[in-house]
Design a protein around this motif. Structure first.
Motif, PDB file in Angstrom:
ATOM      1  N   SER A 184       0.842  -1.200   0.000  1.00 11.42           N
ATOM      2  CA  SER A 184       0.000   0.000   0.000  1.00 11.42           C
ATOM      3  C   SER A 184       0.880   1.254   0.000  1.00 11.42           C
ATOM      4  O   SER A 184       2.101   1.182   0.167  1.00 11.42           O
ATOM      5  N   TRP A 185       0.250   2.420  -0.140  1.00  8.08           N
ATOM      6  CA  TRP A 185       1.008   3.671  -0.163  1.00  8.08           C
ATOM      7  C   TRP A 185       1.751   3.885   1.152  1.00  8.08           C
ATOM      8  O   TRP A 185       2.811   4.509   1.175  1.00  8.08           O
ATOM      9  N   ARG A 186       1.222   3.325   2.237  1.00  9.02           N
ATOM     10  CA  ARG A 186       1.882   3.492   3.539  1.00  9.02           C
ATOM     11  C   ARG A 186       3.246   2.806   3.564  1.00  9.02           C
ATOM     12  O   ARG A 186       4.116   3.180   4.362  1.00  9.02           O
ATOM     13  N   THR A 187       3.443   1.818   2.717  1.00  5.26           N
ATOM     14  CA  THR A 187       4.693   1.073   2.725  1.00  5.26           C
ATOM     15  C   THR A 187       5.854   1.914   2.213  1.00  5.26           C
ATOM     16  O   THR A 187       7.015   1.593   2.484  1.00  5.26           O
ATOM     17  N   GLY A 188       5.562   3.004   1.488  1.00  8.18           N
ATOM     18  CA  GLY A 188       6.640   3.865   0.998  1.00  8.18           C
ATOM     19  C   GLY A 188       7.489   4.405   2.134  1.00  8.18           C
ATOM     20  O   GLY A 188       8.733   4.376   2.058  1.00  8.18           O
ATOM     21  N   ALA A 189       6.849   4.877   3.193  1.00  3.45           N
ATOM     22  CA  ALA A 189       7.590   5.385   4.354  1.00  3.45           C
ATOM     23  C   ALA A 189       8.346   4.257   5.035  1.00  3.45           C
ATOM     24  O   ALA A 189       9.491   4.431   5.482  1.00  3.45           O
ATOM     25  N   TRP A 190       7.730   3.082   5.119  1.00  7.38           N
ATOM     26  CA  TRP A 190       8.395   1.921   5.726  1.00  7.38           C
ATOM     27  C   TRP A 190       9.638   1.544   4.931  1.00  7.38           C
ATOM     28  O   TRP A 190      10.686   1.244   5.501  1.00  7.38           O
ATOM     29  N   GLU A 191       9.547   1.576   3.610  1.00  5.62           N
ATOM     30  CA  GLU A 191      10.709   1.248   2.770  1.00  5.62           C
ATOM     31  C   GLU A 191      11.850   2.225   3.005  1.00  5.62           C
ATOM     32  O   GLU A 191      13.022   1.824   3.044  1.00  5.62           O
ATOM     33  N   ARG A 192      11.526   3.498   3.155  1.00  6.71           N
ATOM     34  CA  ARG A 192      12.585   4.494   3.388  1.00  6.71           C
ATOM     35  C   ARG A 192      13.266   4.264   4.727  1.00  6.71           C
ATOM     36  O   ARG A 192      14.467   4.551   4.873  1.00  6.71           O
ATOM     37  N   ARG A 193      12.535   3.756   5.692  1.00  3.58           N
ATOM     38  CA  ARG A 193      13.130   3.469   7.009  1.00  3.58           C
ATOM     39  C   ARG A 193      13.832   2.115   7.028  1.00  3.58           C
ATOM     40  O   ARG A 193      14.516   1.787   8.015  1.00  3.58           O
ATOM     41  N   SER A 194      13.640   1.323   5.990  1.00  7.84           N
ATOM     42  CA  SER A 194      14.147  -0.056   5.966  1.00  7.84           C
ATOM     43  C   SER A 194      14.951  -0.296   4.692  1.00  7.84           C
ATOM     44  O   SER A 194      14.523  -1.059   3.808  1.00  7.84           O
ATOM     45  N   PRO A 195      16.118   0.327   4.551  1.00  7.02           N
ATOM     46  CA  PRO A 195      16.898   0.180   3.314  1.00  7.02           C
ATOM     47  C   PRO A 195      17.280  -1.258   3.004  1.00  7.02           C
ATOM     48  O   PRO A 195      17.530  -1.603   1.841  1.00  7.02           O
TER      49      PRO A 195
END
Length: 215
Positions: A184-195
């Motif tokens: 989902s769109w919320r995962t974008g922020a999670w991806e940035r925090r989880s390189p």
């Protein structure tokens, strides 16, 4: 309610054997039964419209959550931004993604469950997976890898746990399962925090997807 478009169930390049013809008939009958399901009608704000994409030749099973509004209206799973993100993760085109000889898509809830007043969609209807899932998976003999997309699919198959922990430890679930966050769109922020997801998980995911198609 709009009528769902016809979605091809099967692709084949050689004459079917007697066994494969029987299996195809069984799968076709079950898919027809599923698409006529009305068990949860009273709880579904847009009415029943079960979405699934399967064939006897499917090599990878995408076990996801439930269709969103756009998917429901389109009559096609992941027909939205989350599908775009998932296809980027997998490294496949839209044509490859909807080729049922490659991917089967079977959500934990086959119909759009409605909006949650607190935000996002409601959970998949609890009646759905127990009613259809095992019967359907028994008719997908060529599945080599199952992608567990999001918490509902992971908890159903693996039991309770944290998505991030499972995604980070994806190798411990191979070769049968590959856990992923919901795209989902919320995962974008999670991806940035989880390189580590882009650096470690995605290359391995694409490798295992390619391997499932080559075997």
């Amino acid at each position: 309610m709009r009528t769902a478009p016809t979605i091809p169930l099967h692709t084949r390049s050689s004459p079917p054997s007697e066994a494969s013809t029987s299996g195809r008939s069984d799968l076709d009958r079950l898919v027809t039964e599923i698409r006529n399901c009305a068990v949860c009608t009273a709880a579904l704000p847009l009415g029943p419209r079960p979405l699934l994409h399967v064939s006897l030749r499917s090599r990878i099973l995408i076990a996801s959550q439930a269709p969103g509004t756009k998917a429901h209206l389109a009559g096609r799973s992941f027909a939205d931004a989350s599908g775009d993100r998932l296809r980027v993760w997998l490294g496949v085109t839209s044509e490859e993604f909807y080729d049922t000889s490659r991917f089967a898509i079977v959500p934990m809830g086959l119909c759009y469950p409605g909006r949650n007043p607190l935000g996002g969609d409601n959970p998949p209807r609890p009646e759905c997976a127990p009613l259809w899932r095992e019967r359907l998976l028994a008719l997908l003999p060529e599945v080599r890898l199952t992608l567990l997309v999001g918490s509902y699919a992971q908890n159903h198959v693996l039991g309770p746990g944290r998505v991030t922990d499972r995604v980070r430890a994806f190798r411990s679930f191979l070769p049968r399962y590959f856990p992923l966050p919901h795209p989902s769109w919320r995962t974008g922020a999670w991806e940035r925090r989880s390189p580590w997801f882009a650096e470690d998980v995605l290359p391995a995911l694409r490798e295992h997807v390619a391997d499932a198609f080559s075997r």
